[in-house]
Scaffold this active site. Structure first.
Site, PDB file in Angstrom:
ATOM      1  N   CYS A 191      -0.408   4.117   2.147  1.00 49.56           N
ATOM      2  CA  CYS A 191      -0.174   3.959   3.596  1.00 49.56           C
ATOM      3  C   CYS A 191       1.285   4.215   3.952  1.00 49.56           C
ATOM      4  CB  CYS A 191      -0.493   2.531   4.058  1.00 49.56           C
ATOM      5  SG  CYS A 191      -1.959   1.796   3.351  1.00 49.56           S
ATOM      6  N   ASP A 192       2.195   3.676   3.173  1.00 47.14           N
ATOM      7  CA  ASP A 192       3.578   3.571   3.646  1.00 47.14           C
ATOM      8  C   ASP A 192       4.598   4.382   2.843  1.00 47.14           C
ATOM      9  OD1 ASP A 192       2.693   1.793   5.602  1.00 47.14           O
ATOM     10  OD2 ASP A 192       2.874   0.076   4.275  1.00 47.14           O
ATOM     11  N   CYS A 240       0.827  -1.210   0.000  1.00 46.31           N
ATOM     12  CA  CYS A 240       0.000   0.000   0.000  1.00 46.31           C
ATOM     13  C   CYS A 240       0.861   1.260   0.000  1.00 46.31           C
ATOM     14  CB  CYS A 240      -0.924  -0.015   1.219  1.00 46.31           C
ATOM     15  SG  CYS A 240      -1.937   1.462   1.350  1.00 46.31           S
TER      16      CYS A 240
END
Ligand code: NAP
Length: 316
Positions: free
Chosen positions: A143-144, A140
């Site tokens: 997200c990261d 992701c």
């Protein structure tokens, strides 16, 4: 269906899945006094349980760890009377009321069903990849990606997801290398051309990642690549590996019973209504477009409200 056993009581609401959508549905259904039965699923906590810091979920100015966020939701649902059990739906019969599910070989009957079983990221299935999830291996970018500011990263895949992730990551990374196992791309023309025009994106085609290093250090330092043509191997230093090789919706038990799209995602209308009355779907099992924790929570809320209305209209 499960052959055994005495008939269990009929539940009002069963919720499949304990990611963000299932737990939000559980909070709403529990607060409505429906005492939902929540079935954990194969990946308890859903995709959030696989991430580290979540910085885009509203309400947490310093961010919150993904596992902590889902754990909080779980406690919140339990506080209002949600009941939890292990297992995942193995089979379903949605052809008549009460609806019937088989979980760990046991039949569960219910008047309404909320399917929040999510989608699982496709992985390369390398032992080193598994060992480094959350330590430089991610599925992701949203997200990261931020954690790799000023560092070089790899995106694996040749479809739209990989192009999208790569373009997003150019905001943070010094360079983004797309590693694709062929030299033909599944990505749409427009997405591919956009990625090709981005000077921060580099390309390695006809290559596969054989191993991600360095499990011993618990961080990603390099990958070992293999040319799919001549078998040549080489190492490339890198700070992170993002998988963009697709997702698989967890909707197999409903094949042939609920309408699904070509890729197996559950089809919904009015946001969360499936093709069977009393069966609602929320989160990533019906959403391949947004796939965010907050959108999953939003549709989880809708599904619980719809289930409540469905039961109320039938005098339960
Ligand atoms: P996809 O189109 O199925 O592409 C997956 C890619 O990953 C393929 O290039 C595939 O390689 C590669 N791959 C699969 N398994 C692999 C493995 N084990 N090792 C190495 N490579 C592997 O999936 P997607 O990109 O997630 O897209 C899914 C759908 O969502 C598509 O319809 C797409 O258009 C849509 N989508 C749209 C957008 C957008 O419009 N903004 C964004 C994301 C996704 P091969 O080509 O060799 O099979």
């Amino acid at each position: 269906m499960a052959s055994s056993q005495q008939q269990s009581a009929v539940e009002d609401v069963v919720i499949l899945g304990t990611g963000c959508s299932g737990l939000t549905a559980a909070i709403y259904a529990a607060r409505a006094g429906l005492r939902p039965l929540v079935v954990d699923g194969h990946e308890s906590g859903g995709q959030l349980a696989l991430t580290t810091l979540v910085e885009n979920f509203p309400g947490f100015p310093e961010g919150i760890q993904g596992p902590e966020l889902v754990d909080n939701m779980r406690q919140q649902a339990a506080r209002f009377g949600a009941r939890f059990r292990e297992g995942a739906a193995e089979e379903a019969d949605l052809s008549a009321q009460p609806l019937s599910l088989t979980v760990q070989g046991e039949e569960i009957r219910t008047r309404s069903l909320i399917i929040a079983s999510g989608a699982s990221a496709r992985w390369l299935n390398l032992p080193s990849e598994k060992a480094l999830i959350g330590h430089g291996v991610s599925s992701c970018a949203t997200c990261d990606g931020f954690f790799f500011k000023g560092k070089p990263v790899i995106v694996v895949g040749g479809g739209d997801s990989a192009m999208e992730e790569a373009m997003f990551l150019t905001r943070f990374a010094t360079a983004v290398t797309i590693v694709h196992r062929r030299d033909q791309f599944r990505a749409s023309k427009i997405m591919l051309e956009r990625a090709q025009a981005n000077p921060k994106i580099q390309w390695i085609t006809n290559a596969e990642i054989e191993e991600i290093l360095d499990v011993g250090k618990q961080e990603v330092t390099a990958v070992r690549l293999r040319d799919t043509g001549d078998g040549r191997r080489w190492e490339m230093p890198i700070a992170a590996v993002f998988l963009g090789i697709g997702h698989v919706p967890n909707a197999a038990p409903f094949a042939g019973q609920l309408e699904r799209d070509a890729e197996g995602y559950l089809k919904t209308r009015d946001y969360v209504l499936t093709s069977v009355p009393g069966v609602f779907a929320c989160g990533d099992v019906q959403d391949r477009r947004y796939r965010q924790a907050i959108t999953a929570a939003g549709t989880g809320c809708m599904a619980a409200i719809e289930a409540e209305r469905y039961l109320e209209a039938r005098g339960h």
